[in-house]
Scaffold this motif. Structure first.
Motif, PDB file in Angstrom:
ATOM      1  N   ALA A  51       0.946  -1.354   0.027  1.00 34.78           N
ATOM      2  CA  ALA A  51      -0.045  -0.094   0.113  1.00 34.78           C
ATOM      3  C   ALA A  51       0.862   1.305  -0.135  1.00 34.78           C
ATOM      4  O   ALA A  51       0.285   2.460  -0.432  1.00 34.78           O
ATOM      5  CB  ALA A  51      -0.927  -0.046   1.187  1.00 34.78           C
ATOM      6  N   SER A  52       2.058   1.214   0.487  1.00 30.52           N
ATOM      7  CA  SER A  52       2.672   2.416   0.576  1.00 30.52           C
ATOM      8  C   SER A  52       4.248   2.218   0.612  1.00 30.52           C
ATOM      9  O   SER A  52       5.033   1.117   0.867  1.00 30.52           O
ATOM     10  CB  SER A  52       2.410   3.114   1.826  1.00 30.52           C
ATOM     11  OG  SER A  52       3.004   2.381   3.066  1.00 30.52           O
ATOM     12  N   TRP A  53       5.121   3.058   0.247  1.00 35.44           N
ATOM     13  CA  TRP A  53       6.610   3.092   0.501  1.00 35.44           C
ATOM     14  C   TRP A  53       6.899   2.494   1.724  1.00 35.44           C
ATOM     15  O   TRP A  53       8.017   2.067   1.758  1.00 35.44           O
ATOM     16  CB  TRP A  53       7.262   4.263  -0.065  1.00 35.44           C
ATOM     17  CG  TRP A  53       6.974   4.492  -1.790  1.00 35.44           C
ATOM     18  CD1 TRP A  53       6.273   5.470  -2.139  1.00 35.44           C
ATOM     19  CD2 TRP A  53       7.471   3.669  -2.900  1.00 35.44           C
ATOM     20  NE1 TRP A  53       6.134   5.232  -3.631  1.00 35.44           N
ATOM     21  CE2 TRP A  53       6.869   4.179  -4.035  1.00 35.44           C
ATOM     22  CE3 TRP A  53       8.037   2.436  -2.897  1.00 35.44           C
ATOM     23  CZ2 TRP A  53       7.116   3.492  -5.119  1.00 35.44           C
ATOM     24  CZ3 TRP A  53       8.274   1.723  -3.943  1.00 35.44           C
ATOM     25  CH2 TRP A  53       7.764   2.327  -5.037  1.00 35.44           C
ATOM     26  N   ALA A  54       6.226   3.099   2.639  1.00 34.96           N
ATOM     27  CA  ALA A  54       6.869   3.024   4.414  1.00 34.96           C
ATOM     28  C   ALA A  54       6.529   1.218   4.404  1.00 34.96           C
ATOM     29  O   ALA A  54       7.346   0.770   5.054  1.00 34.96           O
ATOM     30  CB  ALA A  54       6.003   3.847   5.174  1.00 34.96           C
ATOM     31  N   SER A  55       5.585   0.968   3.766  1.00 36.93           N
ATOM     32  CA  SER A  55       5.294  -0.520   4.182  1.00 36.93           C
ATOM     33  C   SER A  55       6.523  -1.336   3.546  1.00 36.93           C
ATOM     34  O   SER A  55       6.942  -2.475   3.846  1.00 36.93           O
ATOM     35  CB  SER A  55       4.007  -0.840   3.538  1.00 36.93           C
ATOM     36  OG  SER A  55       3.740  -2.351   3.492  1.00 36.93           O
ATOM     37  N   ILE A  56       6.878  -1.060   2.083  1.00 34.18           N
ATOM     38  CA  ILE A  56       7.952  -1.652   1.508  1.00 34.18           C
ATOM     39  C   ILE A  56       9.167  -1.617   2.217  1.00 34.18           C
ATOM     40  O   ILE A  56       9.954  -2.470   2.607  1.00 34.18           O
ATOM     41  CB  ILE A  56       8.081  -0.817   0.049  1.00 34.18           C
ATOM     42  CG1 ILE A  56       7.101  -1.133  -0.946  1.00 34.18           C
ATOM     43  CG2 ILE A  56       9.550  -1.363  -0.360  1.00 34.18           C
ATOM     44  CD1 ILE A  56       7.090  -2.602  -1.732  1.00 34.18           C
ATOM     45  N   ARG A  57       9.574  -0.404   2.829  1.00 32.52           N
ATOM     46  CA  ARG A  57      10.661  -0.246   3.515  1.00 32.52           C
ATOM     47  C   ARG A  57      10.708  -0.953   4.767  1.00 32.52           C
ATOM     48  O   ARG A  57      11.760  -1.907   5.070  1.00 32.52           O
ATOM     49  CB  ARG A  57      10.917   1.149   3.977  1.00 32.52           C
ATOM     50  CG  ARG A  57      12.072   1.642   4.989  1.00 32.52           C
ATOM     51  CD  ARG A  57      11.813   2.856   5.355  1.00 32.52           C
ATOM     52  NE  ARG A  57      10.410   2.648   6.496  1.00 32.52           N
ATOM     53  CZ  ARG A  57       9.694   3.867   6.872  1.00 32.52           C
ATOM     54  NH1 ARG A  57      10.179   5.211   6.841  1.00 32.52           N
ATOM     55  NH2 ARG A  57       8.792   3.589   7.886  1.00 32.52           N
ATOM     56  N   ASP A  58       9.581  -1.127   5.484  1.00 33.78           N
ATOM     57  CA  ASP A  58       9.646  -1.689   6.814  1.00 33.78           C
ATOM     58  C   ASP A  58       9.612  -3.200   6.576  1.00 33.78           C
ATOM     59  O   ASP A  58      10.217  -4.190   7.435  1.00 33.78           O
ATOM     60  CB  ASP A  58       8.379  -1.387   7.634  1.00 33.78           C
ATOM     61  CG  ASP A  58       8.462   0.116   8.043  1.00 33.78           C
ATOM     62  OD1 ASP A  58       9.583   0.829   8.102  1.00 33.78           O
ATOM     63  OD2 ASP A  58       7.705   0.757   8.448  1.00 33.78           O
ATOM     64  N   LYS A  59       8.761  -3.850   5.603  1.00 32.96           N
ATOM     65  CA  LYS A  59       8.813  -5.276   5.399  1.00 32.96           C
ATOM     66  C   LYS A  59      10.154  -5.848   4.828  1.00 32.96           C
ATOM     67  O   LYS A  59      10.413  -6.913   5.405  1.00 32.96           O
ATOM     68  CB  LYS A  59       7.872  -5.513   4.556  1.00 32.96           C
ATOM     69  CG  LYS A  59       6.422  -5.416   5.118  1.00 32.96           C
ATOM     70  CD  LYS A  59       5.190  -5.813   4.217  1.00 32.96           C
ATOM     71  CE  LYS A  59       3.714  -5.735   4.958  1.00 32.96           C
ATOM     72  NZ  LYS A  59       2.853  -6.160   3.958  1.00 32.96           N
ATOM     73  N   VAL A  60      10.845  -4.991   4.151  1.00 27.79           N
ATOM     74  CA  VAL A  60      12.276  -5.601   3.904  1.00 27.79           C
ATOM     75  C   VAL A  60      13.233  -5.447   5.200  1.00 27.79           C
ATOM     76  O   VAL A  60      13.883  -6.417   5.351  1.00 27.79           O
ATOM     77  CB  VAL A  60      12.848  -4.500   2.602  1.00 27.79           C
ATOM     78  CG1 VAL A  60      14.267  -5.024   2.102  1.00 27.79           C
ATOM     79  CG2 VAL A  60      11.838  -4.723   1.217  1.00 27.79           C
ATOM     80  N   ALA A  61      13.026  -4.351   5.834  1.00 27.33           N
ATOM     81  CA  ALA A  61      13.761  -4.275   7.112  1.00 27.33           C
ATOM     82  C   ALA A  61      13.944  -5.400   7.842  1.00 27.33           C
ATOM     83  O   ALA A  61      14.500  -5.950   8.587  1.00 27.33           O
ATOM     84  CB  ALA A  61      13.772  -2.915   7.493  1.00 27.33           C
TER      85      ALA A  61
END
Length: 396
Positions: A51-61
Motif C-alpha cells: 500500500a505504501s513506500w513505508a510498508s515496502i521499507r519496513d517489510k524489507v527491513a
C-alpha cells in the motif's frame, strides 16, 4: 494469478517474496513473473502488492519481504538510518529512469493566469512565486503532495520551487499522499498540486481536473527512479538467487521497452492483482503510445526501462541523492560518501549477474579534496546535476 500457460520446472528453492507498489514502473517485476523470466532463472517469486513506500521499507527491513520495487533513494535512506531504523540495504539493478511530473489543480491554474504573461511563467513556477508573494501571510499555505519524504518526487518538487525563490519549507506545505490517492485529493481540493509518477499526471489532464506543468526530466534530466532493493544481509546470504533475479529483471526490462509487446503489457498490468486499472488509463507511461491531453511529454521524459546505461546501478546517483538529503535538512554528515555510494549501489554485482567484465571506471568517486565539501557544494548550487541527467555527470 499467473498468465503463464506452460509449466516450467523450477530449481528447488524457497519462494522469494518481492513487494511492489501498483505503479506503471512495477512493470518489469510483473512481466518477469508473468512471462516466466524468474522461473527460467530457477527462482520461484511471489509478488506482494503493497500500500505504501513505508510498508515496502519496513517489510524489507524486518525480513517480511526478501526484496522490493523501491524508490531509488530508499536503500540509501535505510542504510543511513534516515526516517527509519538503520538497516543496511543495497541495489544491484536499476529498474527505470524518469516518469515523474508536477501537476496542479484547475483552481490554482486559473489563479496563476492573473500572475503570468505566458504559459512559460506558469510552467517555470514564476507565476506561482508572484501569487505566493501577493497572499496574506495568515492565509492557509498552498498544499503540494509527494509520495514519500525520501524520494526523487520530494527533491524534484523542492528544486523546482526553489529555482524561482519559493522556500519549500516556509512558503508552501508539502505532505505525503499515496500515489493512488493523489488524483482524488486533487479533485476534492485537499491538495493544490503534486509531484508523482505516471499515470497520475496525464490522468489529471485527461479527466479535466488538473494541468501538468513540468516533467521530472525537465528538472533533473534522465535519472534513476525505481530500483530492485534488498537488505545487504539477504544479498550476502542468497547471492545465487539474487543474481538470478537481476538476470530475470534485465530480460523483463527489455521486454517492457519493446513497442510490439505493449498491448500485451497493458493488458497484464491492468489486472486487479496488479494496477487494477483500465488499459486506457495506463497508456501514458509508455513512449510507443502518444499521450492525450494538453501537455505532450518530451520523448526524453518517458520512463525508460532497458539498456546498460539504464539498468546499471550508478554510485554517482547515490552521491547526488545524499546531497539532496543534506540540502533539505534530512542528513547532516556522512563519514565517507564514496564508501556509502559503493556499498549501496552495487554495480559489481550487476556485472557479475550478467557475466560481464567489471569496468574500471571510478570517475564517479569524489577526490579527497572534494569529498569533505561535497554536500555543501551541492546545497549551495556550486555543483549541479547535468541538464541531461546523471549519465552526463555534474557541472561545477
Amino acid at each position: 494469478m499467473s498468465l503463464i500457460k506452460e509449466n516450467i520446472l523450477l530449481l528447488p528453492s524457497d519462494p522469494v517474496r518481492i513487494g511492489f507498489i501498483p505503479l506503471i514502473d512495477c512493470a518489469p517485476f510483473v512481466i518477469a513473473k508473468e512471462k516466466g523470466f524468474f522461473a527460467h532463472e530457477g527462482v520461484d517469486v511471489v509478488l506482494s502488492k503493497e500500500a505504501s513506500w513505508a510498508s515496502i521499507r519496513d517489510k524489507v527491513a524486518f525480513n517480511v519481504l526478501d526484496g522490493a520495487h523501491m524508490l531509488a533513494s530508499m536503500p540509501i535512506a535505510a542504510t543511513l538510518g534516515i526516517g527509519t531504523i538503520k538497516k543496511a540495504m543495497q541495489t544491484s539493478f536499476t529498474v527505470s529512469h524518469n516518469g515523474n511530473g508536477i501537476t496542479i489543480g484547475n483552481a490554482l491554474y486559473d489563479e496563476l493566469q492573473h500572475y503570468s504573461d505566458s504559459s512559460a511563467d506558469i510552467r517555470s513556477g514564476a507565476a506561482l512565486k508572484k501569487l505566493i508573494d501577493s497572499r496574506d501571510h495568515q492565509a492557509v499555505p498552498l498544499r503540494f503532495a509527494i509520495v514519500y519524504p525520501y524520494s526523487s518526487h520530494n527533491y524534484q518538487l523542492r528544486d523546482w520551487l526553489s529555482r524561482v525563490g519559493i522556500d519549500p519549507d516556509k512558503d508552501v506545505q508539502i505532505t505525503v499522499v499515496p500515489p493512488v490517492k493523489m488524483l482524488d485529493a486533487l479533485k476534492s481540493g485537499e491538495i493544490d498540486g503534486y509531484c508523482v509518477g505516471e499515470p497520475w499526471n496525464s490522468l489529471a489532464v485527461e479527466q479535466g481536473v488538473g494541468h501538468m506543468l513540468v516533467t521530472g526530466y525537465e528538472i533533473w534530466g534522465s535519472t534513476p527512479e525505481k530500483v530492485f532493493g534488498v537488505s545487504s544481509v539477504w544479498a550476502e546470504q542468497n547471492e545465487p538467487v539474487h543474481l538470478a533475479i537481476i538476470r530475470a529483471l534485465e530480460k523483463a526490462c527489455a521486454w517492457v521497452d519493446e513497442s510490439a509487446n505493449q498491448p500485451e503489457l497493458l493488458s497484464i498490468l491492468s489486472h486487479p492483482d496488479y494496477l487494477n486499472s483500465t488499459v486506457e488509463q495506463l497508456v501514458y507511461g509508455f513512449s510507443a503510445i502518444k499521450p492525450k491531453g494538453q501537455f505532450d511529454w518530451p520523448m526524453e521524459a518517458y520512463q525508460r526501462f532497458s539498456g546498460s546505461e539504464i539498468n546499471k546501478p550508478l554510485p554517482s546517483y547515490a552521491l547526488w541523492i545524499m546531497a539532496q538529503m543534506h540540502r533539505w535538512q534530512q542528513l547532516e554528515e556522512v563519514p565517507s560518501l564514496n564508501d556509502v555510494a559503493e556499498q549501496v549501489y552495487r554495480k559489481d554485482l550487476y556485472y557479475k549477474a550478467l557475466g560481464l567484465d567489471m569496468d574500471d571506471d571510478d570517475s564517479w568517486r569524489l577526490s579527497s579534496g572534494i569529498e569533505p565539501n561535497w554536500l555543501e557544494a551541492v546545497s549551495s548550487g556550486d555543483v549541479r546535476l547535468h541538464s541531461e541527467g546523471i549519465l552526463k555527470g555534474f557541472n561545477e
